[in-house]
Design an enzyme around this catalytic site. Structure first.
Site, PDB file in Angstrom:
ATOM      1  N   ASP A   1     -18.447   3.129  20.240  1.00 13.13           N
ATOM      2  CA  ASP A   1     -18.566   4.167  21.506  1.00 13.13           C
ATOM      3  C   ASP A   1     -19.797   3.965  22.118  1.00 13.13           C
ATOM      4  O   ASP A   1     -20.779   4.867  22.154  1.00 13.13           O
ATOM      5  CB  ASP A   1     -18.384   5.574  21.115  1.00 13.13           C
ATOM      6  CG  ASP A   1     -19.261   6.356  20.069  1.00 13.13           C
ATOM      7  OD1 ASP A   1     -19.476   7.253  20.289  1.00 13.13           O
ATOM      8  OD2 ASP A   1     -19.772   5.511  19.412  1.00 13.13           O
TER       9      ASP A   1
ATOM     10  N   ASP B   1     -24.719   1.900  18.236  1.00 14.26           N
ATOM     11  CA  ASP B   1     -23.385   1.098  18.462  1.00 14.26           C
ATOM     12  C   ASP B   1     -23.642  -0.482  18.935  1.00 14.26           C
ATOM     13  O   ASP B   1     -23.255  -1.632  18.440  1.00 14.26           O
ATOM     14  CB  ASP B   1     -22.578   1.639  19.481  1.00 14.26           C
ATOM     15  CG  ASP B   1     -21.778   3.037  19.077  1.00 14.26           C
ATOM     16  OD1 ASP B   1     -22.810   3.725  19.567  1.00 14.26           O
ATOM     17  OD2 ASP B   1     -20.877   3.201  18.578  1.00 14.26           O
TER      18      ASP B   1
ATOM     19  N   VAL C   1     -17.361   2.830  14.167  1.00 15.42           N
ATOM     20  CA  VAL C   1     -18.520   3.534  14.508  1.00 15.42           C
ATOM     21  C   VAL C   1     -18.629   4.804  15.556  1.00 15.42           C
ATOM     22  O   VAL C   1     -19.709   4.800  15.813  1.00 15.42           O
ATOM     23  CB  VAL C   1     -19.855   2.533  14.654  1.00 15.42           C
ATOM     24  CG1 VAL C   1     -19.875   1.896  13.292  1.00 15.42           C
ATOM     25  CG2 VAL C   1     -19.707   1.611  15.710  1.00 15.42           C
TER      26      VAL C   1
ATOM     27  N   GLN D   1     -33.825  11.922  19.644  1.00 14.97           N
ATOM     28  CA  GLN D   1     -33.489  12.466  18.487  1.00 14.97           C
ATOM     29  C   GLN D   1     -33.997  13.635  17.891  1.00 14.97           C
ATOM     30  O   GLN D   1     -33.726  14.301  16.980  1.00 14.97           O
ATOM     31  CB  GLN D   1     -33.449  11.534  17.671  1.00 14.97           C
ATOM     32  CG  GLN D   1     -32.474  10.364  17.997  1.00 14.97           C
ATOM     33  CD  GLN D   1     -30.875  10.657  17.359  1.00 14.97           C
ATOM     34  OE1 GLN D   1     -30.591  11.527  16.744  1.00 14.97           O
ATOM     35  NE2 GLN D   1     -29.876   9.921  17.690  1.00 14.97           N
TER      36      GLN D   1
ATOM     37  N   HIS E   1     -27.589   4.711  13.366  1.00 18.00           N
ATOM     38  CA  HIS E   1     -26.491   5.003  12.396  1.00 18.00           C
ATOM     39  C   HIS E   1     -25.732   3.978  12.038  1.00 18.00           C
ATOM     40  O   HIS E   1     -25.118   3.581  11.074  1.00 18.00           O
ATOM     41  CB  HIS E   1     -25.831   6.115  13.184  1.00 18.00           C
ATOM     42  CG  HIS E   1     -26.735   7.288  13.416  1.00 18.00           C
ATOM     43  ND1 HIS E   1     -27.316   8.235  12.269  1.00 18.00           N
ATOM     44  CD2 HIS E   1     -27.215   7.877  14.391  1.00 18.00           C
ATOM     45  CE1 HIS E   1     -27.667   9.364  12.995  1.00 18.00           C
ATOM     46  NE2 HIS E   1     -27.741   9.123  14.154  1.00 18.00           N
ATOM     47  N   ASP E   2     -25.130   3.418  13.256  1.00 14.95           N
ATOM     48  CA  ASP E   2     -23.839   2.463  13.238  1.00 14.95           C
ATOM     49  C   ASP E   2     -24.050   1.069  12.329  1.00 14.95           C
ATOM     50  O   ASP E   2     -23.312   0.523  11.851  1.00 14.95           O
ATOM     51  CB  ASP E   2     -23.401   2.303  14.819  1.00 14.95           C
ATOM     52  CG  ASP E   2     -23.083   3.568  15.166  1.00 14.95           C
ATOM     53  OD1 ASP E   2     -22.696   3.613  16.366  1.00 14.95           O
ATOM     54  OD2 ASP E   2     -22.520   4.503  14.369  1.00 14.95           O
TER      55      ASP E   2
HETATM   56  O1  RIB Z   1     -23.679  11.015  14.431  1.00 14.61           O
HETATM   57  C1  RIB Z   1     -24.020   9.350  14.625  1.00 14.61           C
HETATM   58  C2  RIB Z   1     -22.806   8.746  15.472  1.00 14.61           C
HETATM   59  O2  RIB Z   1     -22.654   9.460  16.766  1.00 14.61           O
HETATM   60  C3  RIB Z   1     -23.225   7.285  15.740  1.00 14.61           C
HETATM   61  O3  RIB Z   1     -22.133   6.614  15.776  1.00 14.61           O
HETATM   62  C4  RIB Z   1     -23.774   7.455  17.291  1.00 14.61           C
HETATM   63  O4  RIB Z   1     -23.354   6.249  17.867  1.00 14.61           O
HETATM   64  C5  RIB Z   1     -22.588   8.593  17.582  1.00 14.61           C
HETATM   65  O5  RIB Z   1     -21.548   7.845  17.986  1.00 14.61           O
HETATM   66 CA    CA Z   2     -21.237   5.517  17.627  1.00 13.27          CA
END
Ligand code: RIB
Ligand code: CA
Length: 309
Positions: free
Chosen positions: A11, A16, A124, A227, A238-239
């Site tokens: 997304d 991502d 992701v 953040q 994260h991804d």
């Molecule tokens: O919580 C983090 C996730 O949420 C990651 O995948 C970020 O891209 C959002 O989609």
């Molecule tokens: Ca994501």
């Protein structure tokens, strides 16, 4: 070594985009396709955002638009973190490439059913595309090699005190996937929040001196401050941790445990209930990432970015 066949479901979104950069050029990965779902922002943004990254880096991978809404829950986006476009920060040329005509869910079903059962799905974002494919063609469950996803939290969520964004956006989809019986590895917030792209990391990648390194810097500079809402000093990638787990599991400390998705409509709606101490004595359906060797993680990311233009 035989390449790992994978499909990235995303997304796009800042992290991502970095996950796509790593998945598209890692020497041990054969990236078959990219499916896109609504999540960080609406599909009319996540799809072009994904296409922009593909076009900007000249990637040879088909992109498929997927589900525009969650299965049950009202749509929520994360423009507080990713900005109005869903990928604020980098400036791209006019988009000239297009997504495939085939819907992402149909692409997932067709590709998995035609396969030898050797394809790994790496979602992701919210799990809407994956869940819809399982609902439309239950036979794909046997054909999915495994699912390696970013999502969930053993402890505190980031969308609510209980729930992480990817799960919280579509809890019913997550419940379908987590109860499907497919082998799952989950990279939760507890781990992914440690993979912070701070100024030092951003400078390191910008100093690679190619388009990918600069794109990393342009993308992650935007999340340096967005953040703070989650008490973080920089933007976590994260991804990327789901993609790197696929190719370098030795970087991770993991534990198998039962994970269920709370669908109660109270304050824990969308929580990944991780039975880390096996109190329920239920099947340990998920391998959960607990820790990551960050030094080797960033070395891996830098190495892959160097393989780009
Ligand atoms: O919580 C983090 C996730 O949420 C990651 O995948 C970020 O891209 C959002 O989609
Ligand atoms: Ca994501």
């Amino acid at each position: 070594m035989k390449k790992i066949k994978m499909i990235l479901d995303c997304d796009t979104g800042h992290d991502d985009a970095i996950a796509l950069m790593v998945a598209s050029k890692h020497p041990d990965i054969e990236l078959l396709g990219v499916t896109v779902v609504a999540g960080n922002s609406t599909l009319d943004k996540t799809l072009p955002n994904t296409l922009h990254v593909v076009q900007h880096l000249g990637l040879d991978v088909p992109v498929y638009g997927g589900m525009a809404k969650p299965i049950v829950k009202a749509q929520e986006v994360a423009d507080d973190v990713h900005g109005k476009s869903g990928l604020d920060g980098p400036v791209f040329d006019e988009l000239k490439i297009k997504a495939q005509d085939e819907h992402a869910v149909n692409y997932l079903i067709r590709t998995l059913m035609e396969s030898d059962g050797d394809i790994t799905l790496v979602p992701v974002g919210p799990l809407t595309n994956i869940a819809m494919a399982m609902l439309m063609e239950p036979e794909i469950v046997k054909k999915i090699r495994r699912i390696v996803l970013m999502g969930g939290a053993v402890g505190i969520g980031n969308s609510t005190p209980s729930a992480e964004f990817n799960i919280y956006v579509d809890p019913e989809a997550a419940h379908i996937v987590f109860s499907s019986g497919v082998e799952i590895a989950m990279m939760p917030l507890d781990l992914t929040n440690t993979a912070l792209a701070d100024e030092k990391v951003i400078e390191r990648m910008a100093n690679i001196g190619n388009k990918a390194g600069q794109l990393f810097a342009d993308i992650m500079s935007f999340t340096l401050h967005s953040q703070a809402v989650n008490g973080l000093s920089a933007g976590p990638v994260h991804d990327v941790t789901a993609v790197t787990y696929l190719v370098a599991p030795e970087l991770y400390e993991t534990k198998k445990m039962h994970v269920d998705i709370d669908l109660s409509k109270g304050p824990s709606y969308g929580r990944t209930v991780c039975d880390i101490n096996d109190r329920f004595h239920l099947d340990k359906n998920v391998t959960v990432g607990l820790k990551i060797d960050l030094e080797r993680f960033w070395d891996l990311v830098e190495d892959v970015l160097r393989r780009h233009i």
